[in-house]
Design an enzyme around this catalytic site. Sequence first.
Site, PDB file in Angstrom:
ATOM      1  N   LEU A  64      66.873  18.321  41.081  1.00 36.37           N
ATOM      2  CA  LEU A  64      67.388  19.649  40.761  1.00 36.37           C
ATOM      3  C   LEU A  64      66.281  20.635  40.391  1.00 36.37           C
ATOM      4  O   LEU A  64      66.560  21.827  40.190  1.00 36.37           O
ATOM      5  CB  LEU A  64      68.394  19.564  39.598  1.00 36.37           C
ATOM      6  N   TYR A 123      61.384  32.202  49.209  1.00 35.69           N
ATOM      7  CA  TYR A 123      62.239  31.268  48.481  1.00 35.69           C
ATOM      8  C   TYR A 123      63.034  30.427  49.467  1.00 35.69           C
ATOM      9  O   TYR A 123      63.067  29.192  49.373  1.00 35.69           O
ATOM     10  CB  TYR A 123      63.177  32.027  47.541  1.00 35.69           C
ATOM     11  N   LYS A 151      62.744  26.303  50.317  1.00 40.40           N
ATOM     12  CA  LYS A 151      63.905  25.419  50.214  1.00 40.40           C
ATOM     13  C   LYS A 151      64.154  24.706  51.546  1.00 40.40           C
ATOM     14  O   LYS A 151      64.497  23.510  51.571  1.00 40.40           O
ATOM     15  CB  LYS A 151      65.142  26.222  49.804  1.00 40.40           C
ATOM     16  N   ASN A 196      75.957  31.232  44.486  1.00 38.63           N
ATOM     17  CA  ASN A 196      75.781  31.582  43.074  1.00 38.63           C
ATOM     18  C   ASN A 196      76.564  30.599  42.200  1.00 38.63           C
ATOM     19  O   ASN A 196      77.778  30.451  42.365  1.00 38.63           O
ATOM     20  CB  ASN A 196      76.292  32.995  42.816  1.00 38.63           C
ATOM     21  N   PRO A 235     110.548  33.908  -0.784  1.00 41.67           N
ATOM     22  CA  PRO A 235     111.780  33.171  -1.100  1.00 41.67           C
ATOM     23  C   PRO A 235     112.977  34.098  -1.229  1.00 41.67           C
ATOM     24  O   PRO A 235     112.904  35.170  -1.828  1.00 41.67           O
ATOM     25  CB  PRO A 235     111.446  32.494  -2.436  1.00 41.67           C
ATOM     26  N   GLY A 236     114.101  33.685  -0.649  1.00 39.78           N
ATOM     27  CA  GLY A 236     115.338  34.435  -0.745  1.00 39.78           C
ATOM     28  C   GLY A 236     115.452  35.610   0.203  1.00 39.78           C
ATOM     29  O   GLY A 236     116.519  36.239   0.286  1.00 39.78           O
ATOM     30  N   VAL A 237     114.423  35.936   0.902  1.00 41.65           N
ATOM     31  CA  VAL A 237     114.420  37.110   1.781  1.00 41.65           C
ATOM     32  C   VAL A 237     114.998  36.753   3.149  1.00 41.65           C
ATOM     33  O   VAL A 237     114.744  35.666   3.684  1.00 41.65           O
ATOM     34  CB  VAL A 237     112.998  37.679   1.942  1.00 41.65           C
TER      35      VAL A 237
END
Length: 367
Positions: A53, A103, A107, A132, A279-281
């Site tokens: 690589l 390049y 290669k 890419n 609570p209670g709502v």
Amino acid sequence: MKILITGSNGFIAKNLITHLERDESHKLYLFSKEDSESILEAYIKEVDFIFHLAGVNRPKNIEEFYTGNSSLTKSIIDTLKKENKNTPILITSSTQALLDNDYGKSKLEAENILKEYSQNTGANIFIYRLPNVFGKWSKPNYNSVVSTWCYNISNNLDIQINDSSTELDLVYVDDVVSAFIGNLTNKSKEQYFSVDTVYKKSLGEIKDLLYSFKSNRENLLIPNVGSEFERALYATYLSYLSTDDFSYELKGYEDERGTFYEILKTLDSGQFSLSTTAPGVTRGNHYHHTKNEKFLVVKGEAVLEYKHIVSGEKISYKVSDKKMEVIEMIPGYTHNITNSGKEEMILLLWANEVFDRDNPDTYFLEV
């Protein structure tokens, strides 16, 4: 299996290494440009497979294209010949191998060296002319517009774009790694291989998606990131967040009843929210014609009450955090939820559609 990976500090190699390391049957030999060629030669004598690589695509001078690409490949092949080995080799080439630039030429030279080696020894070779490649750990401001834009946008920096319609062929690093690992046992005499999934996307599409990822923290609207290109790009974008930016605060609503927070909105699958209730709502006392919801009490206890808006039939459910039970809010039933415990109740909610203030499909009616 003993495996050599050249260019081991590179983007693709790092991703490959993390996958290979999970298999204890593999022993990895890692070679980077900081190591001497004597180390490389020693590794070549030992291994059963080579992932080559290493490469140069941003040289200080033209000659480095050839020393880093074709010459290093020749050095590996020369060592194999000297040791009378026919070790399989996978090489990362480039789609530019077909172009008339240094390049690409370097290669192509490396490819030809590999093909001659295969012809003379019968060794399996795997040449990947990659387009890419994007994914986590790719270096920004180097040779990938995706990594550069991910870095810049996630760090509040401007990006440059000349032509939004320009299209790129893109492969995701996880797909690349999967393809590479599949060749460890591949005995095919083919020489050229490709990654199965290639995305063709314009620069404009990529830019728009990346900015939508960024704005998600403000508008809470997440694109469809569960599959294909969007899934891969979102994972890539997140990997560029700075370590002090992994979290963000939600904007909530608070009154005497408790609090309410929208968590996430989707394009086509509704939204997620969270509320706390004292609570209670009692909350709710409304109905929907089409909108539907799912409630889950994750802390405390509550009573859910329903009344059919035509027949007046009433139904109730008792729920608590002792049992993870999802309760459906059914269209045509007015409903409410009351905190029946002595402590704060926390409720997780899902609605099948994002809340639309102009058309809320929510109508007040006491149970």
